[in-house]
Motif scaffolding. Structure first.
Motif, PDB file in Angstrom:
ATOM      1  N   HIS A 127       0.841  -1.204   0.000  1.00 41.63           N
ATOM      2  CA  HIS A 127       0.000   0.000   0.000  1.00 41.63           C
ATOM      3  C   HIS A 127       0.878   1.257   0.000  1.00 41.63           C
ATOM      4  CE1 HIS A 127      -3.464   2.538   0.835  1.00 41.63           C
ATOM      5  NE2 HIS A 127      -2.965   2.927   2.004  1.00 41.63           N
ATOM      6  N   VAL A 128       1.894   1.282   0.841  1.00 39.56           N
ATOM      7  CA  VAL A 128       2.788   2.436   0.910  1.00 39.56           C
ATOM      8  C   VAL A 128       3.558   2.603  -0.404  1.00 39.56           C
ATOM      9  CG1 VAL A 128       4.841   3.369   2.072  1.00 39.56           C
ATOM     10  CG2 VAL A 128       2.959   2.433   3.424  1.00 39.56           C
ATOM     11  N   ILE A 129       4.031   1.504  -0.991  1.00 40.95           N
ATOM     12  CA  ILE A 129       4.734   1.565  -2.284  1.00 40.95           C
ATOM     13  C   ILE A 129       3.824   2.163  -3.352  1.00 40.95           C
ATOM     14  CG2 ILE A 129       5.698   0.157  -4.155  1.00 40.95           C
ATOM     15  CD1 ILE A 129       6.695  -1.759  -1.881  1.00 40.95           C
ATOM     16  N   ALA A 130       2.571   1.709  -3.392  1.00 37.67           N
ATOM     17  CA  ALA A 130       1.621   2.229  -4.381  1.00 37.67           C
ATOM     18  C   ALA A 130       1.347   3.714  -4.143  1.00 37.67           C
ATOM     19  CB  ALA A 130       0.319   1.425  -4.332  1.00 37.67           C
ATOM     20  N   ILE A 131       1.226   4.103  -2.884  1.00 34.79           N
ATOM     21  CA  ILE A 131       0.976   5.515  -2.568  1.00 34.79           C
ATOM     22  C   ILE A 131       2.149   6.382  -3.011  1.00 34.79           C
ATOM     23  CG2 ILE A 131       0.745   7.169  -0.671  1.00 34.79           C
ATOM     24  CD1 ILE A 131      -0.818   4.918   0.811  1.00 34.79           C
ATOM     25  N   ILE A 132       3.371   5.914  -2.745  1.00 33.75           N
ATOM     26  CA  ILE A 132       4.553   6.681  -3.158  1.00 33.75           C
ATOM     27  C   ILE A 132       4.556   6.868  -4.669  1.00 33.75           C
ATOM     28  CG2 ILE A 132       7.074   6.605  -3.335  1.00 33.75           C
ATOM     29  CD1 ILE A 132       7.033   5.248  -0.529  1.00 33.75           C
ATOM     30  N   SER A 133       4.255   5.825  -5.410  1.00 31.51           N
ATOM     31  CA  SER A 133       4.211   5.920  -6.874  1.00 31.51           C
ATOM     32  C   SER A 133       3.126   6.888  -7.324  1.00 31.51           C
ATOM     33  CB  SER A 133       3.952   4.540  -7.484  1.00 31.51           C
ATOM     34  OG  SER A 133       4.980   3.652  -7.137  1.00 31.51           O
ATOM     35  N   TRP A 134       1.966   6.796  -6.723  1.00 30.11           N
ATOM     36  CA  TRP A 134       0.854   7.673  -7.083  1.00 30.11           C
ATOM     37  C   TRP A 134       1.195   9.128  -6.774  1.00 30.11           C
ATOM     38  CZ3 TRP A 134      -4.407   7.868  -4.078  1.00 30.11           C
ATOM     39  CH2 TRP A 134      -5.349   8.590  -4.819  1.00 30.11           C
ATOM     40  N   MET A 135       1.733   9.367  -5.578  1.00 32.49           N
ATOM     41  CA  MET A 135       2.068  10.735  -5.187  1.00 32.49           C
ATOM     42  C   MET A 135       3.180  11.305  -6.062  1.00 32.49           C
ATOM     43  SD  MET A 135      -0.026  11.851  -3.018  1.00 32.49           S
ATOM     44  CE  MET A 135       0.823  13.404  -2.951  1.00 32.49           C
ATOM     45  N   ALA A 136       4.144  10.487  -6.438  1.00 30.42           N
ATOM     46  CA  ALA A 136       5.211  10.972  -7.321  1.00 30.42           C
ATOM     47  C   ALA A 136       4.611  11.519  -8.610  1.00 30.42           C
ATOM     48  CB  ALA A 136       6.209   9.855  -7.614  1.00 30.42           C
ATOM     49  N   GLY A 137       3.655  10.788  -9.169  1.00 30.56           N
ATOM     50  CA  GLY A 137       2.986  11.253 -10.380  1.00 30.56           C
ATOM     51  C   GLY A 137       2.161  12.505 -10.145  1.00 30.56           C
ATOM     52  N   LEU A 138       1.426  12.533  -9.036  1.00 41.29           N
ATOM     53  CA  LEU A 138       0.594  13.702  -8.734  1.00 41.29           C
ATOM     54  C   LEU A 138       1.427  14.959  -8.501  1.00 41.29           C
ATOM     55  CD1 LEU A 138      -2.094  12.090  -6.402  1.00 41.29           C
ATOM     56  CD2 LEU A 138      -2.520  13.183  -8.613  1.00 41.29           C
ATOM     57  N   LEU A 139       2.646  14.788  -8.004  1.00 39.91           N
ATOM     58  CA  LEU A 139       3.511  15.935  -7.770  1.00 39.91           C
ATOM     59  C   LEU A 139       4.273  16.353  -9.028  1.00 39.91           C
ATOM     60  CD1 LEU A 139       4.856  14.893  -4.257  1.00 39.91           C
ATOM     61  CD2 LEU A 139       3.153  16.659  -4.760  1.00 39.91           C
ATOM     62  N   VAL A 143       0.535   4.771 -17.305  1.00 38.40           N
ATOM     63  CA  VAL A 143       1.436   3.692 -16.936  1.00 38.40           C
ATOM     64  C   VAL A 143       1.789   3.703 -15.449  1.00 38.40           C
ATOM     65  CG1 VAL A 143       3.731   2.720 -17.381  1.00 38.40           C
ATOM     66  CG2 VAL A 143       2.378   3.583 -19.277  1.00 38.40           C
ATOM     67  N   ILE A 144       1.808   4.864 -14.823  1.00 35.68           N
ATOM     68  CA  ILE A 144       2.217   4.930 -13.414  1.00 35.68           C
ATOM     69  C   ILE A 144       1.058   5.330 -12.510  1.00 35.68           C
ATOM     70  CG2 ILE A 144       3.712   6.102 -11.741  1.00 35.68           C
ATOM     71  CD1 ILE A 144       5.791   6.285 -14.022  1.00 35.68           C
ATOM     72  N   MET A 145       0.456   6.473 -12.789  1.00 42.89           N
ATOM     73  CA  MET A 145      -0.514   7.033 -11.848  1.00 42.89           C
ATOM     74  C   MET A 145      -1.799   6.219 -11.729  1.00 42.89           C
ATOM     75  SD  MET A 145       0.083  11.059 -12.689  1.00 42.89           S
ATOM     76  CE  MET A 145      -1.250  11.615 -11.635  1.00 42.89           C
ATOM     77  N   ASN A 146      -2.397   5.839 -12.843  1.00 42.16           N
ATOM     78  CA  ASN A 146      -3.651   5.083 -12.772  1.00 42.16           C
ATOM     79  C   ASN A 146      -3.476   3.745 -12.054  1.00 42.16           C
ATOM     80  OD1 ASN A 146      -5.110   7.124 -14.024  1.00 42.16           O
ATOM     81  ND2 ASN A 146      -5.026   6.187 -16.038  1.00 42.16           N
ATOM     82  N   PRO A 147      -2.475   2.915 -12.450  1.00 38.98           N
ATOM     83  CA  PRO A 147      -2.307   1.653 -11.715  1.00 38.98           C
ATOM     84  C   PRO A 147      -1.986   1.864 -10.235  1.00 38.98           C
ATOM     85  CG  PRO A 147      -1.092   1.571 -13.785  1.00 38.98           C
ATOM     86  CD  PRO A 147      -1.579   2.981 -13.618  1.00 38.98           C
ATOM     87  N   ALA A 148      -1.152   2.865  -9.931  1.00 36.65           N
ATOM     88  CA  ALA A 148      -0.790   3.116  -8.536  1.00 36.65           C
ATOM     89  C   ALA A 148      -2.008   3.541  -7.723  1.00 36.65           C
ATOM     90  CB  ALA A 148       0.308   4.174  -8.455  1.00 36.65           C
ATOM     91  N   MET A 149      -2.883   4.356  -8.319  1.00 39.64           N
ATOM     92  CA  MET A 149      -4.095   4.771  -7.617  1.00 39.64           C
ATOM     93  C   MET A 149      -4.994   3.559  -7.349  1.00 39.64           C
ATOM     94  SD  MET A 149      -7.146   7.435  -8.615  1.00 39.64           S
ATOM     95  CE  MET A 149      -7.821   6.362  -9.858  1.00 39.64           C
ATOM     96  N   VAL A 150      -5.156   2.706  -8.340  1.00 38.06           N
ATOM     97  CA  VAL A 150      -6.011   1.523  -8.173  1.00 38.06           C
ATOM     98  C   VAL A 150      -5.477   0.617  -7.060  1.00 38.06           C
ATOM     99  CG1 VAL A 150      -6.783  -0.600  -9.318  1.00 38.06           C
ATOM    100  CG2 VAL A 150      -6.934   1.576 -10.515  1.00 38.06           C
ATOM    101  N   VAL A 151      -4.170   0.347  -7.082  1.00 38.11           N
ATOM    102  CA  VAL A 151      -3.577  -0.508  -6.058  1.00 38.11           C
ATOM    103  C   VAL A 151      -3.698   0.160  -4.684  1.00 38.11           C
ATOM    104  CG1 VAL A 151      -1.408  -1.534  -5.238  1.00 38.11           C
ATOM    105  CG2 VAL A 151      -2.031  -1.696  -7.654  1.00 38.11           C
TER     106      VAL A 151
END
Length: 178
Positions: free
Chosen positions: A47-59, A91-99
């Motif tokens: 969960h934390v790994i997915a959040i980091i990936s999602w936040m990286a994209g959002l930032l 490729v990054i943000m959508n999958p990371a958000m879903v996970v």
């Protein structure tokens, strides 16, 4: 020489993202089958790994929008930014958000039984963050069409929305103030 705005690099990146998502699904499913006690630290880590990936994209995405706004919509540079933005989202943000959502809801259900004011507030903040994600997704499509819907100054301010929401979410999750 193959360029990154060509179709093949994007298709390969999408396949790699799908394989990574599949890998996380298989690992996550196996962990969940192991039982809540053994699964909790692994699911929390994923969960934390997915959040980091999602936040990286959002930032990062609003920064791309800022630079994109400085380009002529018909330029090759604008096309490059449009490809970068679309791939980042797809490729990054959508999958990371879903996970993040799947594992977060599992943890909220399995560990906390959806109890606690802090958890409800956190879920609300994540819903708002998902709305920001959706807004950025709409902007990616607009930039891809050559429609510059806002100014660089606007995107500089929007760059702060994910940061502020992240701070609220982390404080709620770690401190659990109420």
């Amino acid at each position: 020489m193959e360029r990154q705005i060509d179709v093949n690099p994007g298709a390969r990146a999408a396949r790699k993202a799908a394989m990574a998502l599949g890998f996380f699904a298989v690992i996550g499913g196996g962990i969940m089958l192991a039982g809540p006690d053994q699964a909790y630290p692994w699911i929390k880590a994923l969960h934390v790994i997915a959040i980091i990936s999602w936040m990286a994209g959002l930032l990062y995405l609003p920064r791309l929008f800022i630079y994109h706004c400085d380009c002529d919509p018909a330029s090759e540079q604008a096309q490059t930014f449009a490809v970068m933005e679309a791939r980042l989202m797809r490729v990054i943000m959508n999958p990371a958000m879903v996970v993040s959502w799947i594992l977060g809801l599992y943890l909220a259900w399995q560990v906390f039984a959806f109890q606690g004011g802090w958890l409800h507030a956190k879920i609300l903040a994540v819903v708002v963050l998902s709305g920001v994600h959706g807004y950025f997704s709409k902007a990616v499509k607009a930039f891809g069409r050559g429609d510059y819907i806002r100014t660089p100054r606007y995107w500089r301010m929007m760059n702060e929305a994910p940061t502020l929401l992240m701070i609220v979410i982390v404080v709620l999750a770690v401190v659990k103030p109420f």
